[in-house]
Scaffold this motif. Structure first.
Motif, PDB file in Angstrom:
ATOM      1  N   VAL A  44       0.845  -1.197   0.000  1.00  0.00           N
ATOM      2  CA  VAL A  44       0.000   0.000   0.000  1.00  0.00           C
ATOM      3  C   VAL A  44       0.882   1.250   0.000  1.00  0.00           C
ATOM      4  N   VAL A  47       1.949   1.708  -3.442  1.00  0.00           N
ATOM      5  CA  VAL A  47       0.882   2.287  -4.262  1.00  0.00           C
ATOM      6  C   VAL A  47       0.915   3.805  -4.134  1.00  0.00           C
ATOM      7  N   MET A  48       1.094   4.291  -2.896  1.00  0.00           N
ATOM      8  CA  MET A  48       1.111   5.734  -2.692  1.00  0.00           C
ATOM      9  C   MET A  48       2.374   6.352  -3.301  1.00  0.00           C
ATOM     10  N   GLY A  51       1.839   6.364  -6.822  1.00  0.00           N
ATOM     11  CA  GLY A  51       0.660   7.205  -6.994  1.00  0.00           C
ATOM     12  C   GLY A  51       1.037   8.671  -7.178  1.00  0.00           C
ATOM     13  N   GLY A  52       2.053   9.136  -6.441  1.00  0.00           N
ATOM     14  CA  GLY A  52       2.494  10.519  -6.574  1.00  0.00           C
ATOM     15  C   GLY A  52       2.950  10.821  -7.990  1.00  0.00           C
ATOM     16  N   MET A  55       0.025  10.870 -10.294  1.00  0.00           N
ATOM     17  CA  MET A  55      -0.703  12.126 -10.103  1.00  0.00           C
ATOM     18  C   MET A  55      -0.054  13.242 -10.929  1.00  0.00           C
ATOM     19  N   ILE A  58      -0.911  12.699 -14.536  1.00  0.00           N
ATOM     20  CA  ILE A  58      -2.301  13.063 -14.857  1.00  0.00           C
ATOM     21  C   ILE A  58      -2.425  14.575 -15.046  1.00  0.00           C
ATOM     22  N   PHE A 235       0.059  -0.291 -16.051  1.00  0.00           N
ATOM     23  CA  PHE A 235      -0.448   1.075 -16.211  1.00  0.00           C
ATOM     24  C   PHE A 235       0.521   1.959 -17.006  1.00  0.00           C
TER      25      PHE A 235
END
Lengths: 248, 99
Positions: A44, A47-48, A51-52, A55, A58, A235
């Motif tokens: 997890v 994932v973070m 994830g940054g 982000m 995106i 991804f």
């Protein structure tokens, strides 16, 4: 009394080394559950961590869609595609290594761990060729006196005279795509290298007969890590390589 | 809870599905579908990731507590993306309001 206690300790130690059960767990199943949960807690945080970066990707893609499409179009999709298949294959071989650790086939654990390592290495070699290609094209987003990022209308587009994508491509925005490309694939590749180190340890542990059908948590948990790294690539492939695939 | 041993047949089936989806995602990306391109690409990626999590990572047979951990991870990721985007996509509104 004390001697008796020490004998009991010795017996306990021997049993522990045989079953792989640490003394603070009631039984092997409780230990396995705790291990799985701990590994997921770590994943997890991973994932973070990724994830940054996603982000950031995106946001900039939302801001500069045209530049991102054009920059993505210059990546080598065939190499990215091959690497995706290589990683999926390595996930299969890793899953099979876990399977053979569950049924206790020591020879086949080693075979499939080595296969997984071979595929992981293949991935990194292909990645290396890709990075070299980007280096030669001056698409590495750095500025040194001897080397700096350059962006010219990509040869493919220039040849087909695709006006719509050529009109006003800002070099800085294209460079941002390459910055994200190198940050994301670089951190992913670092995880692959760490994964190869973990697999090497597993091979040695297997050779030493450390795993049994009752105790094989290290194989299982390393499998979770390896599959996670595969998911990150699942991804990365469409987001980095395919967003400009419709431009020719 | 006894450890669930997944049959290699399941692994091969998942592997084949992942391979097919990889080919599909590349083929679809070559067509210009506008906004649908990103929708299709992400849908396929999410399906592939879910297959890996459920089958390769055995979450389908894991304890409820593991499910909670996995879901919490992706839920917090969704919060980060949703809140950040709700900030960045609405920044222009303020200039309109102040004019």
């Amino acid at each position: 009394m004390r001697i008796l206690k020490r004998e009991q300790d010795l017996v306990d130690t021997r049993m522990t080394t045989q079953t792989g059960l640490a003394h603070h767990f009631d039984d092997i199943e409780q230990q396995r559950e705790a291990g799985t949960l701990g590994m997921w807690a770590f994943l997890v945080t991973e994932v973070m961590f990724f994830g940054g970066l996603f982000m950031a990707y995106i946001l900039y893609r939302w801001k500069y869609p045209a530049e991102f499409a054009v920059a993505s179009n210059s990546l080598n999709v065939t190499m990215g595609f091959i690497n995706t298949l290589v990683l999926i294959c390595s996930s299969l071989t890793m899953a099979l290594a876990v399977y053979f650790s569950q049924i206790g086939n020591r020879r086949l654990i080693t075979v499939f761990l080595l296969l997984t390592m071979a595929l992981g290495t293949t991935f990194l070699v292909v990645k290396g060729f890709e990075y070299h290609e980007k280096y030669v094209e001056h698409h590495v987003p750095v500025r040194f006196p001897t080397y700096e990022f350059k962006w010219e209308a990509h040869a493919k587009e220039a040849a087909s005279g695709h006006e719509a994508t050529l009109f006003a491509v800002d070099t800085g925005k294209v460079e941002m795509f390459f910055w994200l490309y190198f940050a994301m694939t670089g951190v992913h590749a670092l995880h692959m290298i760490i994964g190869l180190g973990i697999l090497t340890t597993l091979v040695i542990m297997t050779r030493r007969g450390r795993f049994t059908p009752e105790y094989h948590s290290p194989v299982e948990l390393s499998g979770l890590y390896w599959h996670f790294v595969d998911i990150v690539w699942i991804f990365l492939f469409p987001l980095l390589y395919l967003i400009g695939a419709h431009l020719h | 809870m006894r450890e669930h041993i997944v049959s290699p047949k399941v692994y091969f089936a998942v592997f084949a599905t992942l391979g097919v989806f990889t080919v599909v995602t590349w083929s679809v990306a070559k067509a210009d579908l506008g906004i649908l391109n990103v929708v299709v690409a992400l849908t396929i990626a999410v399906i592939k990731a879910t297959l890996v999590v459920l089958y390769f990572m055995h979450v389908r047979w894991s304890s409820r507590l593991t499910w909670v951990f996995v879901c919490a991870g992706f839920f917090w990721l969704a919060i980060m993306i949703a809140l950040t985007l709700s900030d960045f996509t609405t920044r222009d509104w303020l200039t309109i309001a102040s004019q």
